[in-house]
Design a protein around this motif. Structure first.
Motif, PDB file in Angstrom:
ATOM      1  N   TRP A  63       4.347   5.078   8.476  1.00  0.00           N
ATOM      2  CA  TRP A  63       4.494   3.717   8.975  1.00  0.00           C
ATOM      3  C   TRP A  63       5.741   2.992   8.477  1.00  0.00           C
ATOM      4  O   TRP A  63       6.152   2.016   9.089  1.00  0.00           O
ATOM      5  CB  TRP A  63       3.256   2.890   8.600  1.00  0.00           C
ATOM      6  N   LEU A  64       6.331   3.440   7.390  1.00  0.00           N
ATOM      7  CA  LEU A  64       7.450   2.679   6.814  1.00  0.00           C
ATOM      8  C   LEU A  64       8.512   3.633   6.269  1.00  0.00           C
ATOM      9  O   LEU A  64       8.208   4.538   5.496  1.00  0.00           O
ATOM     10  CB  LEU A  64       6.949   1.759   5.696  1.00  0.00           C
ATOM     11  N   LEU A  65       9.747   3.403   6.683  1.00  0.00           N
ATOM     12  CA  LEU A  65      10.887   4.184   6.205  1.00  0.00           C
ATOM     13  C   LEU A  65      11.822   3.255   5.442  1.00  0.00           C
ATOM     14  O   LEU A  65      12.342   2.281   5.998  1.00  0.00           O
ATOM     15  CB  LEU A  65      11.624   4.830   7.382  1.00  0.00           C
ATOM     16  N   VAL A  66      12.008   3.554   4.164  1.00  0.00           N
ATOM     17  CA  VAL A  66      12.877   2.752   3.302  1.00  0.00           C
ATOM     18  C   VAL A  66      13.914   3.686   2.686  1.00  0.00           C
ATOM     19  O   VAL A  66      13.591   4.489   1.797  1.00  0.00           O
ATOM     20  CB  VAL A  66      12.070   2.040   2.199  1.00  0.00           C
ATOM     21  N   GLU A  67      15.146   3.600   3.198  1.00  0.00           N
ATOM     22  CA  GLU A  67      16.247   4.445   2.735  1.00  0.00           C
ATOM     23  C   GLU A  67      15.853   5.918   2.818  1.00  0.00           C
ATOM     24  O   GLU A  67      15.708   6.459   3.903  1.00  0.00           O
ATOM     25  CB  GLU A  67      16.660   4.031   1.315  1.00  0.00           C
ATOM     26  N   ASP A  68      15.644   6.569   1.687  1.00  0.00           N
ATOM     27  CA  ASP A  68      15.310   7.996   1.707  1.00  0.00           C
ATOM     28  C   ASP A  68      13.836   8.248   1.408  1.00  0.00           C
ATOM     29  O   ASP A  68      13.451   9.362   1.059  1.00  0.00           O
ATOM     30  CB  ASP A  68      16.173   8.762   0.699  1.00  0.00           C
ATOM     31  N   ARG A  69      13.010   7.232   1.556  1.00  0.00           N
ATOM     32  CA  ARG A  69      11.577   7.376   1.288  1.00  0.00           C
ATOM     33  C   ARG A  69      10.773   6.970   2.520  1.00  0.00           C
ATOM     34  O   ARG A  69      11.090   5.987   3.190  1.00  0.00           O
ATOM     35  CB  ARG A  69      11.161   6.529   0.081  1.00  0.00           C
ATOM     36  N   ALA A  94       4.797   8.223  -5.902  1.00  0.00           N
ATOM     37  CA  ALA A  94       5.707   7.151  -5.496  1.00  0.00           C
ATOM     38  C   ALA A  94       5.976   6.175  -6.625  1.00  0.00           C
ATOM     39  O   ALA A  94       6.850   5.304  -6.493  1.00  0.00           O
ATOM     40  CB  ALA A  94       5.126   6.402  -4.300  1.00  0.00           C
ATOM     41  N   HIS A  95       5.237   6.308  -7.741  1.00  0.00           N
ATOM     42  CA  HIS A  95       5.415   5.460  -8.924  1.00  0.00           C
ATOM     43  C   HIS A  95       5.246   3.975  -8.579  1.00  0.00           C
ATOM     44  O   HIS A  95       6.025   3.123  -9.010  1.00  0.00           O
ATOM     45  CB  HIS A  95       6.793   5.700  -9.560  1.00  0.00           C
ATOM     46  N   MET A  96       4.213   3.712  -7.797  1.00  0.00           N
ATOM     47  CA  MET A  96       3.849   2.336  -7.466  1.00  0.00           C
ATOM     48  C   MET A  96       2.380   2.158  -7.818  1.00  0.00           C
ATOM     49  O   MET A  96       1.520   2.880  -7.294  1.00  0.00           O
ATOM     50  CB  MET A  96       4.082   2.043  -5.977  1.00  0.00           C
ATOM     51  N   PRO A  97       2.074   1.235  -8.713  1.00  0.00           N
ATOM     52  CA  PRO A  97       0.683   1.081  -9.168  1.00  0.00           C
ATOM     53  C   PRO A  97      -0.247   0.645  -8.042  1.00  0.00           C
ATOM     54  O   PRO A  97       0.070  -0.254  -7.262  1.00  0.00           O
ATOM     55  CB  PRO A  97       0.786  -0.002 -10.254  1.00  0.00           C
ATOM     56  N   GLY A  98      -1.384   1.315  -7.977  1.00  0.00           N
ATOM     57  CA  GLY A  98      -2.402   0.959  -6.992  1.00  0.00           C
ATOM     58  C   GLY A  98      -2.150   1.459  -5.591  1.00  0.00           C
ATOM     59  O   GLY A  98      -2.946   1.174  -4.683  1.00  0.00           O
ATOM     60  N   LEU A  99      -1.077   2.221  -5.382  1.00  0.00           N
ATOM     61  CA  LEU A  99      -0.747   2.659  -4.027  1.00  0.00           C
ATOM     62  C   LEU A  99      -1.760   3.671  -3.499  1.00  0.00           C
ATOM     63  O   LEU A  99      -2.174   3.592  -2.334  1.00  0.00           O
ATOM     64  CB  LEU A  99       0.659   3.263  -4.000  1.00  0.00           C
ATOM     65  N   ALA A 100      -2.176   4.602  -4.341  1.00  0.00           N
ATOM     66  CA  ALA A 100      -3.099   5.644  -3.889  1.00  0.00           C
ATOM     67  C   ALA A 100      -4.444   5.051  -3.475  1.00  0.00           C
ATOM     68  O   ALA A 100      -4.984   5.372  -2.409  1.00  0.00           O
ATOM     69  CB  ALA A 100      -3.283   6.688  -4.992  1.00  0.00           C
ATOM     70  N   VAL A 101      -4.973   4.160  -4.306  1.00  0.00           N
ATOM     71  CA  VAL A 101      -6.269   3.544  -3.987  1.00  0.00           C
ATOM     72  C   VAL A 101      -6.142   2.631  -2.774  1.00  0.00           C
ATOM     73  O   VAL A 101      -6.995   2.621  -1.879  1.00  0.00           O
ATOM     74  CB  VAL A 101      -6.797   2.761  -5.208  1.00  0.00           C
ATOM     75  N   THR A 159      -3.418  -4.601   4.520  1.00  0.00           N
ATOM     76  CA  THR A 159      -3.467  -3.868   3.253  1.00  0.00           C
ATOM     77  C   THR A 159      -2.191  -3.059   3.045  1.00  0.00           C
ATOM     78  O   THR A 159      -1.616  -3.040   1.946  1.00  0.00           O
ATOM     79  CB  THR A 159      -4.690  -2.936   3.235  1.00  0.00           C
ATOM     80  N   PHE A 160      -1.736  -2.400   4.101  1.00  0.00           N
ATOM     81  CA  PHE A 160      -0.502  -1.615   4.014  1.00  0.00           C
ATOM     82  C   PHE A 160       0.691  -2.512   3.692  1.00  0.00           C
ATOM     83  O   PHE A 160       1.539  -2.169   2.854  1.00  0.00           O
ATOM     84  CB  PHE A 160      -0.282  -0.882   5.337  1.00  0.00           C
ATOM     85  N   ILE A 161       0.760  -3.664   4.351  1.00  0.00           N
ATOM     86  CA  ILE A 161       1.890  -4.576   4.134  1.00  0.00           C
ATOM     87  C   ILE A 161       1.862  -5.152   2.718  1.00  0.00           C
ATOM     88  O   ILE A 161       2.904  -5.259   2.051  1.00  0.00           O
ATOM     89  CB  ILE A 161       1.863  -5.695   5.190  1.00  0.00           C
ATOM     90  N   ILE A 162       0.680  -5.518   2.238  1.00  0.00           N
ATOM     91  CA  ILE A 162       0.577  -6.095   0.891  1.00  0.00           C
ATOM     92  C   ILE A 162       0.958  -5.068  -0.171  1.00  0.00           C
ATOM     93  O   ILE A 162       1.641  -5.386  -1.157  1.00  0.00           O
ATOM     94  CB  ILE A 162      -0.846  -6.632   0.661  1.00  0.00           C
ATOM     95  N   LEU A 163       0.542  -3.827   0.016  1.00  0.00           N
ATOM     96  CA  LEU A 163       0.853  -2.789  -0.971  1.00  0.00           C
ATOM     97  C   LEU A 163       2.350  -2.522  -1.073  1.00  0.00           C
ATOM     98  O   LEU A 163       2.867  -2.231  -2.161  1.00  0.00           O
ATOM     99  CB  LEU A 163       0.123  -1.493  -0.603  1.00  0.00           C
ATOM    100  N   LEU A 164       3.049  -2.625   0.054  1.00  0.00           N
ATOM    101  CA  LEU A 164       4.476  -2.282   0.083  1.00  0.00           C
ATOM    102  C   LEU A 164       5.351  -3.500   0.368  1.00  0.00           C
ATOM    103  O   LEU A 164       6.434  -3.370   0.938  1.00  0.00           O
ATOM    104  CB  LEU A 164       4.727  -1.205   1.144  1.00  0.00           C
ATOM    105  N   LYS A 165       4.886  -4.675  -0.020  1.00  0.00           N
ATOM    106  CA  LYS A 165       5.627  -5.895   0.306  1.00  0.00           C
ATOM    107  C   LYS A 165       7.016  -5.934  -0.331  1.00  0.00           C
ATOM    108  O   LYS A 165       7.932  -6.562   0.209  1.00  0.00           O
ATOM    109  CB  LYS A 165       4.820  -7.117  -0.123  1.00  0.00           C
ATOM    110  N   SER A 166       7.179  -5.258  -1.455  1.00  0.00           N
ATOM    111  CA  SER A 166       8.496  -5.252  -2.100  1.00  0.00           C
ATOM    112  C   SER A 166       9.464  -4.284  -1.430  1.00  0.00           C
ATOM    113  O   SER A 166      10.675  -4.345  -1.682  1.00  0.00           O
ATOM    114  CB  SER A 166       8.346  -4.882  -3.581  1.00  0.00           C
TER     115      SER A 166
END
Length: 218
Positions: A63-69, A94-101, A159-166
């Motif tokens: 759903w989301l492409l950010v540079e090389d990720r 991905a080293h983002m807290p709470g992303l998996a859950v 939920t997807f947007i909130i998790l990856l808002k940064s």
């Protein structure tokens, strides 16, 4: 002489008074207008399209492409030097807290939205194929299930947007994300349209009652 039981009874006019007596053999189904049939068919077709879009979007999940990720519901992928994406099921990489859950919650809610929409679509179709006194109730329940599908689908998107808002940029959303967004909008549009057209049309039992009262007055 015995009356002919093989022929249905029709309106009989009294020879002296000229008053017609209507004898109904059974309730007749009211004739549905072309506009109403067209709108109901359009709602069913758009709902089926929304189910397909949402299913494809969830199964793909990117759903989301950010540079090389590349972030998705099921995988986290890295892209380097025009090579094929290297995807991992372990979203903690991905080293983002709470992303998996959070992604587990997002895909579960989105999948439940598709299930609710499928049941709603089934009720909408059955209400039109097998028309009886319960058709309006089936149509209403199907529309409410589409409303539930909209709420669940919107919850998955939020939920997807909130998790990856940064990480989010408007151009970073992929086609699969917009497919899910379109499906969510169609769920809402079809649910509200279905409930609205159901409230505009008169129930069959009320039509039967009106006809019966009109017959008794004559």
């Amino acid at each position: 002489m015995r009356p002919d039981v093989g022929h249905p009874k029709t309106d009989v006019e009294h020879p002296k008074t000229g008053v017609g007596t209507q004898r109904l053999l059974g309730p007749k189904r009211p004739h549905r207008s072309f506009f109403e049939s067209f709108i109901r068919t359009l709602i069913i077709v758009c709902t089926a399209l929304a189910v397909v879009l949402s299913s494809v979007s969830i199964c793909d999940g990117h759903w989301l492409l950010v540079e090389d990720r590349l972030f998705g519901l099921w995988y986290f992928c890295t892209i380097s030097n025009h090579s094929e994406p290297h995807c991992m099921r372990d979203l903690s990489q991905a080293h983002m807290p709470g992303l998996a859950v959070g992604m587990g919650l997002a895909r579960s809610v989105a999948a439940l939205a598709v299930v609710a929409a499928i049941f709603g679509l089934e009720l909408l179709m059955v209400s039109q194929v097998c028309e009886d006194v319960r058709s309006r109730r089936k149509w209403a329940i199907g529309s409410y299930l589409l409303l539930v599908a909209f709420i669940l689908s919107s919850g998955g998107l939020l939920t997807f947007i909130i998790l990856l808002k940064s990480q989010i940029t408007l151009m970073g959303f992929t086609l699969m994300f917009w497919c899910e967004f379109t499906a969510s909008f169609l769920f809402f549009l079809n649910a509200t349209s279905g409930l609205h057209i159901n409230s505009l049309t008169q129930p069959w039992n009320q039509l039967r009652k009106c006809r019966h009262e009109g017959t008794s007055l004559t």
